[in-house]
Design a protein around this motif. Structure first.
Motif, PDB file in Angstrom:
ATOM      1  N   VAL A  75     -32.796  -5.759  55.990  1.00 40.94           N
ATOM      2  CA  VAL A  75     -32.089  -5.378  54.858  1.00 40.94           C
ATOM      3  C   VAL A  75     -32.397  -7.473  54.843  1.00 40.94           C
ATOM      4  O   VAL A  75     -33.196  -8.418  55.595  1.00 40.94           O
ATOM      5  CB  VAL A  75     -30.317  -5.491  55.846  1.00 40.94           C
ATOM      6  N   ARG A  76     -32.391  -7.787  52.765  1.00 39.81           N
ATOM      7  CA  ARG A  76     -32.778  -8.640  53.149  1.00 39.81           C
ATOM      8  C   ARG A  76     -31.512  -9.306  51.874  1.00 39.81           C
ATOM      9  O   ARG A  76     -31.374  -8.257  51.143  1.00 39.81           O
ATOM     10  CB  ARG A  76     -34.026  -9.440  51.887  1.00 39.81           C
ATOM     11  N   GLN A  77     -30.426 -10.278  51.746  1.00 40.31           N
ATOM     12  CA  GLN A  77     -29.742  -9.768  50.604  1.00 40.31           C
ATOM     13  C   GLN A  77     -29.158 -11.863  50.406  1.00 40.31           C
ATOM     14  O   GLN A  77     -30.261 -12.989  50.918  1.00 40.31           O
ATOM     15  CB  GLN A  77     -28.188 -10.407  51.989  1.00 40.31           C
ATOM     16  N   SER A  78     -29.513 -11.649  49.222  1.00 41.68           N
ATOM     17  CA  SER A  78     -29.891 -13.391  48.544  1.00 41.68           C
ATOM     18  C   SER A  78     -28.670 -13.735  48.006  1.00 41.68           C
ATOM     19  O   SER A  78     -27.737 -13.324  47.370  1.00 41.68           O
ATOM     20  CB  SER A  78     -30.973 -12.835  47.472  1.00 41.68           C
ATOM     21  N   TYR A  79     -28.436 -15.214  47.506  1.00 38.23           N
ATOM     22  CA  TYR A  79     -27.010 -16.321  46.669  1.00 38.23           C
ATOM     23  C   TYR A  79     -27.424 -17.026  46.285  1.00 38.23           C
ATOM     24  O   TYR A  79     -28.359 -17.029  46.688  1.00 38.23           O
ATOM     25  CB  TYR A  79     -26.518 -16.043  48.507  1.00 38.23           C
ATOM     26  N   ASP A  80     -26.479 -16.821  45.337  1.00 33.49           N
ATOM     27  CA  ASP A  80     -26.766 -17.836  44.242  1.00 33.49           C
ATOM     28  C   ASP A  80     -26.196 -19.207  45.286  1.00 33.49           C
ATOM     29  O   ASP A  80     -25.960 -19.783  46.632  1.00 33.49           O
ATOM     30  CB  ASP A  80     -25.385 -17.802  43.127  1.00 33.49           C
ATOM     31  N   ARG A  81     -25.832 -20.358  44.196  1.00 28.97           N
ATOM     32  CA  ARG A  81     -26.004 -21.936  44.958  1.00 28.97           C
ATOM     33  C   ARG A  81     -24.005 -22.386  45.712  1.00 28.97           C
ATOM     34  O   ARG A  81     -23.931 -22.681  45.678  1.00 28.97           O
ATOM     35  CB  ARG A  81     -26.082 -22.761  43.700  1.00 28.97           C
ATOM     36  N   ASN A  82     -23.357 -20.661  44.737  1.00 28.93           N
ATOM     37  CA  ASN A  82     -22.045 -21.254  45.113  1.00 28.93           C
ATOM     38  C   ASN A  82     -22.210 -20.080  46.269  1.00 28.93           C
ATOM     39  O   ASN A  82     -20.251 -20.535  46.613  1.00 28.93           O
ATOM     40  CB  ASN A  82     -21.191 -20.202  43.684  1.00 28.93           C
ATOM     41  N   GLY A  83     -22.967 -19.601  46.962  1.00 32.66           N
ATOM     42  CA  GLY A  83     -22.508 -18.682  47.642  1.00 32.66           C
ATOM     43  C   GLY A  83     -22.193 -17.030  47.847  1.00 32.66           C
ATOM     44  O   GLY A  83     -21.931 -16.299  48.600  1.00 32.66           O
ATOM     45  N   LYS A  84     -22.393 -16.710  46.527  1.00 36.53           N
ATOM     46  CA  LYS A  84     -22.122 -15.669  45.821  1.00 36.53           C
ATOM     47  C   LYS A  84     -22.828 -14.805  46.224  1.00 36.53           C
ATOM     48  O   LYS A  84     -24.391 -15.666  45.481  1.00 36.53           O
ATOM     49  CB  LYS A  84     -21.603 -15.287  44.467  1.00 36.53           C
ATOM     50  N   LEU A  85     -22.738 -13.574  46.332  1.00 37.06           N
ATOM     51  CA  LEU A  85     -24.483 -12.245  47.253  1.00 37.06           C
ATOM     52  C   LEU A  85     -24.815 -12.030  45.492  1.00 37.06           C
ATOM     53  O   LEU A  85     -23.977 -11.439  44.521  1.00 37.06           O
ATOM     54  CB  LEU A  85     -23.413 -11.300  47.422  1.00 37.06           C
ATOM     55  N   THR A  86     -25.456 -12.823  45.631  1.00 36.16           N
ATOM     56  CA  THR A  86     -26.185 -11.893  44.163  1.00 36.16           C
ATOM     57  C   THR A  86     -27.310 -10.454  43.957  1.00 36.16           C
ATOM     58  O   THR A  86     -27.465  -9.270  43.227  1.00 36.16           O
ATOM     59  CB  THR A  86     -27.146 -12.782  43.595  1.00 36.16           C
ATOM     60  N   GLY A  87     -28.169 -10.225  44.934  1.00 33.63           N
ATOM     61  CA  GLY A  87     -29.137  -9.541  45.148  1.00 33.63           C
ATOM     62  C   GLY A  87     -29.002  -8.371  46.612  1.00 33.63           C
ATOM     63  O   GLY A  87     -28.741  -9.510  47.869  1.00 33.63           O
TER      64      GLY A  87
END
Length: 140
Positions: A75-87
């Motif tokens: 499992v891989r999760q990515s986040y934006d600069r604000n800490g929001k899950l993006t993918g």
């Protein structure tokens, strides 16, 4: 004669397993076994979870794997600069073949807006159920 036998045996093993079919060595529980940095991001391993943090200490990626003899879950999760899950991506294979190879995109509110990929018959578990929360005050 012996080198030829060894070469034939090696070729037989590689054609059976596939050189790329062998599982990678998982990260150990210490930061020294993880890459020091990747693409300007700093790596941090806590337990079985690998975090990639930006220069401000914000988590930009989280990944983990469950490796057992007859199946593998990554499992891989990515986040934006604000800490929001993006993918997120989930890759799960079992002894009979692939079970999940799914990618999802999330909006600013954390809602799944798009899912693509493959799900084996009966694998209807929501993508969100495979995700892990980022711990508050993560210190690496």
């Amino acid at each position: 004669m012996m080198p030829r036998v060894l070469a034939v045996l090696t070729l037989a093993v590689l054609s059976t397993c596939g050189a790329a079919g062998l599982p990678p060595v998982p990260y150990r529980n210490s930061a020294s076994s993880a890459p020091a940095s990747a693409g300007g991001l700093r790596a941090c391993v806590i337990g079985e979870t690998l975090y990639l943090l930006d220069s401000a200490g914000r988590v930009r990626s989280l990944s983990y794997a469950r490796l057992v003899p007859d199946n593998t879950l990554r499992v891989r999760q990515s986040y934006d600069r604000n800490g929001k899950l993006t993918g997120a991506s989930v890759l799960w294979s079992g002894f009979a073949g692939p079970l999940l190879d799914v990618r999802g995109a999330f909006d600013g509110r954390g809602r799944l807006v798009k899912e693509t990929g493959f799900r084996a018959k009966g694998m209807g578990t929501p993508l969100r159920s495979y995700l892990r929360a980022v711990p508050k005050g993560l210190k690496c």
